[in-house]
Design an enzyme around this catalytic site. Structure first.
Site, PDB file in Angstrom:
ATOM      1  N   ASP A   1       0.865  -1.185   0.000  1.00  0.00           N
ATOM      2  CA  ASP A   1       0.000   0.000   0.000  1.00  0.00           C
ATOM      3  C   ASP A   1       0.902   1.236   0.000  1.00  0.00           C
ATOM      4  O   ASP A   1       1.524   1.557   1.014  1.00  0.00           O
ATOM      5  CB  ASP A   1      -0.910   0.021   1.232  1.00  0.00           C
TER       6      ASP A   1
ATOM      7  N   LYS B   1      -6.855   3.473  -3.131  1.00  0.00           N
ATOM      8  CA  LYS B   1      -7.216   3.426  -1.707  1.00  0.00           C
ATOM      9  C   LYS B   1      -7.440   4.840  -1.194  1.00  0.00           C
ATOM     10  O   LYS B   1      -6.724   5.763  -1.564  1.00  0.00           O
ATOM     11  CB  LYS B   1      -6.092   2.720  -0.942  1.00  0.00           C
TER      12      LYS B   1
ATOM     13  N   LYS C   1     -10.076   0.275  -2.221  1.00  0.00           N
ATOM     14  CA  LYS C   1      -9.931  -0.034  -0.800  1.00  0.00           C
ATOM     15  C   LYS C   1     -10.324   1.191   0.009  1.00  0.00           C
ATOM     16  O   LYS C   1      -9.822   2.286  -0.235  1.00  0.00           O
ATOM     17  CB  LYS C   1      -8.498  -0.452  -0.471  1.00  0.00           C
TER      18      LYS C   1
END
Length: 220
Positions: free
Chosen positions: A89, A151, A180
């Site tokens: 991430d 995300k 996400k």
């Protein structure tokens, strides 16, 4: 639908201790969450502890500011994967996005995607710092760079995911890229809102509470 597989069970506080890491690993194994998401310093330990399970190891790159150099992010990614990370991430260069230096933003993401070599890459755009058009542009750049997910948030910038932002991101990237939601997803109600808006992964420290809410809800 396996709701537990939506959850990246997350502990990213700087003061996280080994005891706390052990706790989220044990919880992730008990509920069979998709992953545990931990800071890079904990990746090797988490990978060793999760070797006998289906639970993946997720870590964060350029976190939480996104302001390290592209070369640094690439090295962090390589190091994390060598230590056993399954998923990455990363945080975008938010200032470059706001400057309109879109090539720089895309190349920053591409460098991490290239080093990750088939490992899942999720791109944190920090929605709380962006306006509508910037969220759209960051989502487009994420898709163009070949990442797997866009995300919402680090959880460190004073705000987290909203259903409106998740929907905007999903509408922008379409079927090819997943979304996400992270930051402020604390219970079953929050979880459901994010999933309904288009999220297929949820980053949360409250994974156990979410699952307990599912167990207590007669609809499931």
């Amino acid at each position: 639908m396996k709701f537990e597989k939506y959850i990246d069970h997350t502990l990213l506080k700087p003061e996280s201790t080994r005891t706390q890491i052990d706790q989220i690993i044990d919880e992730a194994k008990a509920y069979n969450f998709k992953s545990v998401c931990v800071n890079p310093t904990h990746v090797k330990y988490a990978a060793e502890r999760l070797a006998d399970s289906e639970v993946l190891v997720c870590t964060v790159i350029g976190f939480p500011l996104g302001a390290s150099t592209t070369a640094t992010k690439a090295f962090e990614t390589e190091d994390a994967i060598q230590n056993g990370a399954d998923e990455i991430d990363m945080v975008i260069n938010i200032g470059a996005l706001k400057d309109g230096r879109f090539d720089d933003v895309q190349q920053d993401i591409e460098a991490v995607v290239k080093v990750a070599k088939g490992h899942t890459v999720k791109v944190i755009i920090e929605t709380v710092l962006l306006d509508h058009d910037e969220i759209v542009k960051a989502s487009e750049l994420t898709k163009a760079a070949g990442a797997d997910f866009v995300k919402t948030s680090t959880g460190f910038a004073g705000g987290g995911a909203t259903a409106e932002d998740v929907k905007l991101m999903k509408d922008t990237v379409g079927a090819d890229v997943e979304v996400k939601a992270s930051g402020g997803v604390r219970n079953l109600e929050d979880f459901n809102k994010m999933v309904e808006a288009g999220a297929t992964r949820i980053g949360a420290s409250a994974g156990v509470q979410i699952m307990q809410g599912l167990e207590a809800d007669s609809d499931y």
